[in-house]
Write an enzyme that holds these catalytic residues in place. Structure first.
Site, PDB file in Angstrom:
ATOM      1  CD  GLU A   1      -2.880  -1.184   2.359  1.00 52.31           C
ATOM      2  OE1 GLU A   1      -4.113  -1.054   2.249  1.00 52.31           O
ATOM      3  OE2 GLU A   1      -2.323  -1.407   3.451  1.00 52.31           O
TER       4      GLU A   1
ATOM      5  CD  GLU B   1      -3.632  -6.014   3.049  1.00 49.71           C
ATOM      6  OE1 GLU B   1      -2.911  -5.023   3.233  1.00 49.71           O
ATOM      7  OE2 GLU B   1      -3.711  -6.599   1.950  1.00 49.71           O
TER       8      GLU B   1
END
Length: 801
Positions: free
Chosen positions: A596, A616
């Protein structure tokens, strides 16, 4: 003299090594001609098809099958499957004249001098004068190979020894022949480093060169030590693995992978050809090794070596060889009090002093093995190299050691090293005593951000050459530190560029790292002109600190958790919309939050070996640091008039939903994690920070302007949400995903669709970030998500529940 360029390489021999080297040249965009012999007889399948030995497919069968096998290997020898198109195949009869077009011809045939000489004789008939010609031998003296060849051939001939696998192992040994031109050596040294991404080491023409001479000594010395200290296979692998900065496969697992026969072949070569070696007795094979060779227990290739896979009642078990009885038994856990003392010591280099002072068997093992290693490497100078630090370079790049022998010796203390040698009845070479007598207390020193090394000739510390293209953070951290907290150091790289370096465990991103990034942006906006987020650890970042998330979720501190996620999101947005250019320099594992962060920088300078992805789902949540928002935004940036917009969005949705991880930076472009035309890849990780600095400077000089926040993101609402929900329903119905996977996927669908809006709408980034955070938080209230996080924290592996 005209500048030499490598556009085409001819590789002769397509075995594991030849195909691997061909793939690595293809990785860097070089055209490769891969040649091998023609078959002597037809296979049954070829006979059934009515083919003859004159058919092209038959004549190229050996080379084509070898290359196809190499391309199926996991881990892959190639960065991206499209690069295989850079390789053309042929055979040594029909296609040998094509070597005339090559800029570099490399022989990688069987390790037999007579065969190599025949190949060179044939090649010389077609080789264009001035063309580089090298051998990838791992042991045959270079001087014998070029005998009888023309002057031009001998001038352009040397050894270029890649280590297997060629893509992953960084050592590139260059061995001159008696008549090799100095300009050829200089060119190959630079080419290996700059283009192939290797650590180039010029070695002397001595048996096994540098890497294998020291590496094989180290293993043979351990084989003898095992008996002396009555250690088990597991104990040795525990003592010689990550605790001392060596690969997880340590000693015996490594030998199983390489093959015991290969190791013995090299050891015998050294024993036969190095009669003056003061440690010659250590190259004699212990009885247990001879028995293993007789029994064909050679490792992975024969199904058993020091370890053996055993299946009983459907259960797999790895058995270990008992070196006393030479029978296989269940694995035993290895535990030593000395190792417990190093658990809190994060930096490997700081552990060595503790390890050699251990009072148990482990302490004795380290004292004896390091004493033998230090003495041995000191006597190899100037036999195998004039520069002792080349031994460190070779061991780090060829054997995956985090620190070379002389670095370890420095960490223990040169005098302390001599003391443990004397206890074992050993002495270092005389030049080490002379070094101490001349007032130099260590082999290495750091000055003005550069590494210096002791020179035997002048008896002083001199700057080690070849560093100018690198920025080594270890060398500048103290002198150039601008700010630090417990998990971040901010360094001034010079020329107006700052670097923010993570120092948390595995470079995870928690509160202190986020505070450090914000501080770095503050400082850069105030007094500097660009910011790099980069480090030189084993991995860039394995993601957010899930331990912290787990604690907050278990304690049901949802307000604090909401604030923590918002802090992460806000930090990512600050990176994107700061007044100075921000550059991320990912390498190794760049997972979850690390990915990210990279996606929110103005530019990414990725190492080719970057394993990046949003993972995730594996811990039961969706990307919550701006990753879900960013994938929705990037998908919509690809929408074109008349496109089936849903298909593009679905592709980006699946990248997250399947927790895809790129196995090289080049694959990350396919996933949309890296962006074509914006992000770039460097093959040599050592050059990464310097390259990032150059790009930051370039962006600043071009007049970098703070970007305007996006308000034009097209979300498709119910139209997309409906499609996603139908898809996730059918996947659960077909048992592809569990009930909890289904729940997570639906939350992600809601975010990427932009909610259940009745029609496509333009929204801003904050709108999507709020949806993302809400979804992340709600998943943290789920018991099954907490089970997944706990399992990951305990085992390091994802749980499917």
């Amino acid at each position: 003299m005209s500048k030499r360029r490598i556009k085409k390489v001819a590789i002769i021999g397509s075995g594991i090594m030849g195909s691997g080297i061909a793939c690595h040249f293809a990785n860097i965009g070089v055209q490769v001609l891969l040649l091998d012999i023609i078959p002597k007889e037809l296979t049954d399948a070829e006979q059934a098809k009515g083919l003859t030995l004159n058919d092209k497919t038959v004549r190229n069968r050996i080379v084509n099958n070898s290359l196809a096998s190499a391309l199926k290997l996991n881990p892959s020898p190639i960065y991206h499957k499209k690069f295989a198109n850079n390789i053309a195949t042929g055979n040594l009869e029909d296609d040998i004249s094509k070597v005339g077009d090559a800029d570099w011809i490399m022989e990688v045939v069987v390790e037999r001098l007579d065969i190599k000489k025949q190949v060179f004789e044939k090649l010389e008939q077609y080789r264009t004068p001035g063309t580089l010609i090298t051998s990838n031998t791992s042991g045959i003296p270079i001087k014998f190979m070029s005998e009888g060849r023309s002057e031009d051939f001998q001038k352009h001939f040397c050894g270029t020894h890649f280590f297997n696998p060629a893509r992953y192992l960084k050592l590139f040994e260059i061995i001159p022949g008696p008549k090799t031109d100095a300009s050829v050596m200089e060119f190959l040294n630079n080419y290996g480093e700059q283009f192939l991404g290797k650590t180039s080491v010029i070695a002397k023409d001595t048996p096994a060169f540098i890497g294998n001479r020291i590496g094989i000594f180290s293993i043979m010395s351990l084989f003898h030590l095992v008996k002396e200290l009555d250690l088990t296979v597991e104990e040795v692998d525990k003592l010689t693995g990550p605790v001392i900065g060596r690969p997880k496969s340590a000693t015996f697992r490594t030998v199983d992978v390489v093959g015991l026969d290969t190791l013995v072949h090299v050891a015998k070569g050294i024993a036969d050809n190095c009669k003056d070696d003061e440690s010659l007795p250590l190259f004699e094979l212990p009885d247990f090794i001879n028995t293993m060779i007789d029994n064909k227990w050679l490792g992975s290739k024969t199904g058993q070596g020091f370890y053996k896979k055993h299946v009983a009642n459907g259960k797999k078990e790895i058995l270990s060889l008992d070196l006393n009885t030479l029978e296989y038994r269940s694995a035993q856990k290895a535990k030593f009090a000395t190792l417990e003392l190093t658990k809190s010591v994060d930096k490997v280099i700081d552990r060595f002093k503790i390890l050699i002072s251990g009072k148990d068997k482990a302490g004795a093992f380290y004292r004896k093995s390091f004493a033998a290693l230090f003495a041995y490497v000191s006597y190899r100078v100037p036999e195998i190299t004039n520069e002792w630090y080349k031994i460190d370079d070779a061991m780090k790049a060829g054997f995956g050691w985090e620190h070379g022998p002389f670095q370890i010796w420095d960490a223990i203390g040169v005098e302390k090293g001599i003391e443990i040698m004397k206890d074992e009845g050993l002495e270092p070479a005389n030049w080490v005593h002379e070094m101490l007598a001349s007032g130099n207390a260590s082999f290495y020193s750091v000055k003005d951000g550069a590494t210096y090394g002791y020179t035997i000739k002048s008896k002083e510390q001199v700057k080690i050459p070849g560093q100018d293209a690198f920025i080594i953070l270890d060398n500048i951290r103290q002198s150039n530190e601008v700010w630090k907290n417990s998990e971040v150091v901010i360094e001034d790289l010079g020329d107006g560029i700052l670097n923010c370096e993570f120092q948390s465990k595995m470079n995870t991103i928690g509160g202190d790292v986020l505070a450090g990034i914000n501080k770095a942006i503050d400082l850069a906006e105030k007094d500097f002109e660009g910011l790099i987020i980069g480090n030189q650890g084993a991995n860039f970042s394995v993601g957010a600190n899930i331990g912290m998330i787990f604690m907050m979720a278990v304690e049901q501190e949802y307000d604090e958790l909401n604030m923590a996620i918002k802090y992460f999101q806000d930090t990512m947005m600050r990176m994107r919309y700061s007044a100075i250019p921000t550059i991320a320099a990912p390498h190794g594992m760049t997972l979850g939050g690390g990915c990210e962060l990279s996606m929110h920088a103005d530019k990414v300078i990725a190492a080719a070996e970057t394993y990046i992805g949003l993972v995730e789902f594996g811990v039961g949540v969706i990307p919550g640091g701006g990753g879900s928002k960013e994938m929705a935004l990037r998908a919509q940036d690809l929408f074109r008039k008349g496109d089936v917009e849903l298909n593009i969005l679905q592709e980006y949705f699946l990248t997250i939903g399947m927790a895809k991880v790129a196995t090289s930076a080049y694959e990350a472009f396919d996933m949309g994690v890296l962006q074509t035309g914006k992000d770039i890849v460097v093959v040599n990780k050592g050059r990464q920070i310097a390259t990032a600095k150059a790009h930051a400077r370039l962006m600043a000089d071009a007049g970098y302007t703070q970007p305007v926040k996006r308000k034009d993101i097209k979300v498709l609402g119910k139209q997309a949400l409906g499609m996603f929900l139908v898809g996730t329903d059918s996947m659960e119905a077909a048992n592809y995903i569990s009930e909890h996977d289904h729940k997570i996927a639906n939350k992600l669908a809601y975010v990427m669709a932009g909610g259940d809006l009745s029609e496509p709408t333009l929204v801003n980034e904050q709108y999507l970030l709020d949806l993302e955070r809400e979804a992340f938080l709600s998943l943290c209230t789920e018991r099954k998500t907490l089970e997944r996080i706990q399992h990951m924290l305990k085992t390091g592996k994802p749980l499917r529940n």
